[in-house]
Design an enzyme around this catalytic site. Structure first.
Site, short mmCIF file in Angstrom:
data_model
loop_
_atom_site.label_atom_id
_atom_site.label_comp_id
_atom_site.label_asym_id
_atom_site.label_seq_id
_atom_site.Cartn_x
_atom_site.Cartn_y
_atom_site.Cartn_z
N HIS A 193 -28.45 -10.07 -0.94
CA HIS A 193 -28.29 -9.16 -2.08
C HIS A 193 -29.51 -9.19 -3.00
O HIS A 193 -29.39 -9.27 -4.23
CB HIS A 193 -27.02 -9.45 -2.87
CG HIS A 193 -26.56 -8.25 -3.66
ND1 HIS A 193 -25.28 -8.12 -4.10
CD2 HIS A 193 -27.21 -7.14 -4.08
CE1 HIS A 193 -25.16 -6.98 -4.77
NE2 HIS A 193 -26.32 -6.38 -4.76
N ARG A 236 -23.51 -1.49 -3.33
CA ARG A 236 -22.35 -2.31 -3.68
C ARG A 236 -21.52 -2.54 -2.43
O ARG A 236 -21.28 -1.62 -1.65
CB ARG A 236 -21.47 -1.62 -4.73
CG ARG A 236 -22.16 -1.41 -6.05
CD ARG A 236 -22.22 -2.72 -6.83
NE ARG A 236 -22.90 -2.57 -8.09
CZ ARG A 236 -24.06 -3.15 -8.37
NH1 ARG A 236 -24.67 -3.90 -7.50
NH2 ARG A 236 -24.60 -2.98 -9.56
N ASP A 260 -27.12 -5.65 2.55
CA ASP A 260 -27.67 -6.44 1.45
C ASP A 260 -26.57 -6.74 0.44
O ASP A 260 -26.74 -7.58 -0.42
CB ASP A 260 -28.82 -5.67 0.77
CG ASP A 260 -29.56 -6.54 -0.22
OD1 ASP A 260 -29.97 -7.66 0.15
OD2 ASP A 260 -29.73 -6.11 -1.37
N GLU A 270 -19.01 -11.78 -2.03
CA GLU A 270 -20.27 -12.52 -1.98
C GLU A 270 -20.07 -13.91 -2.57
O GLU A 270 -19.45 -14.04 -3.62
CB GLU A 270 -21.35 -11.76 -2.75
CG GLU A 270 -21.73 -10.49 -2.06
CD GLU A 270 -22.87 -9.75 -2.75
OE1 GLU A 270 -23.33 -10.19 -3.81
OE2 GLU A 270 -23.29 -8.72 -2.22
#
Length: 105
Positions: free
Chosen positions: A68, A20, A44, A49
């Site tokens: 992600h 996260r 990632d 985002e």
């Protein structure tokens, strides 16, 4: 949030976040990367985002950014499903301390 100074005392450390984005203090990470306190980062997941186009992380040569989906693979579902099924069997038999990939906190 992870305090970077606690974990990284060597400039050879490389932070990898596949979980996260909220667990990383991105401002502290950017400062640590700029100052050479850590060698690099593979992200990632990020706080916001998609990562904003003006984020300094985009221009850092010691940062790898993925969309992600670092855990995705053609065989992911097949692999995860077999582990889940076995863990469910064990759990239902009362073997909750004998699960595959059990993480003790």
């Amino acid at each position: 949030m992870i305090e970077l100074g606690i974990f990284f005392n060597e400039p050879t450390a490389f932070l990898v976040n596949i979980g996260r984005g909220e667990i990383i203090d991105e401002e502290a990470l950017i400062e640590a990367l700029k100052a050479g306190k850590i060698a690099g980062a593979a992200l990632d997941a990020v706080w916001r985002e998609p990562l904003p186009p003006n984020s300094p992380l985009w221009d850092m040569k010691n940062v790898i950014i993925t969309p992600h989906m670092g855990g995705q693979a053609d065989i992911y579902v097949e692999q995860v499903l077999s582990i889940f099924e076995e863990n469910l069997r064990r759990f239902l038999r009362g073997e909750s301390q004998n699960l595959i990939n059990l993480i003790e906190r």
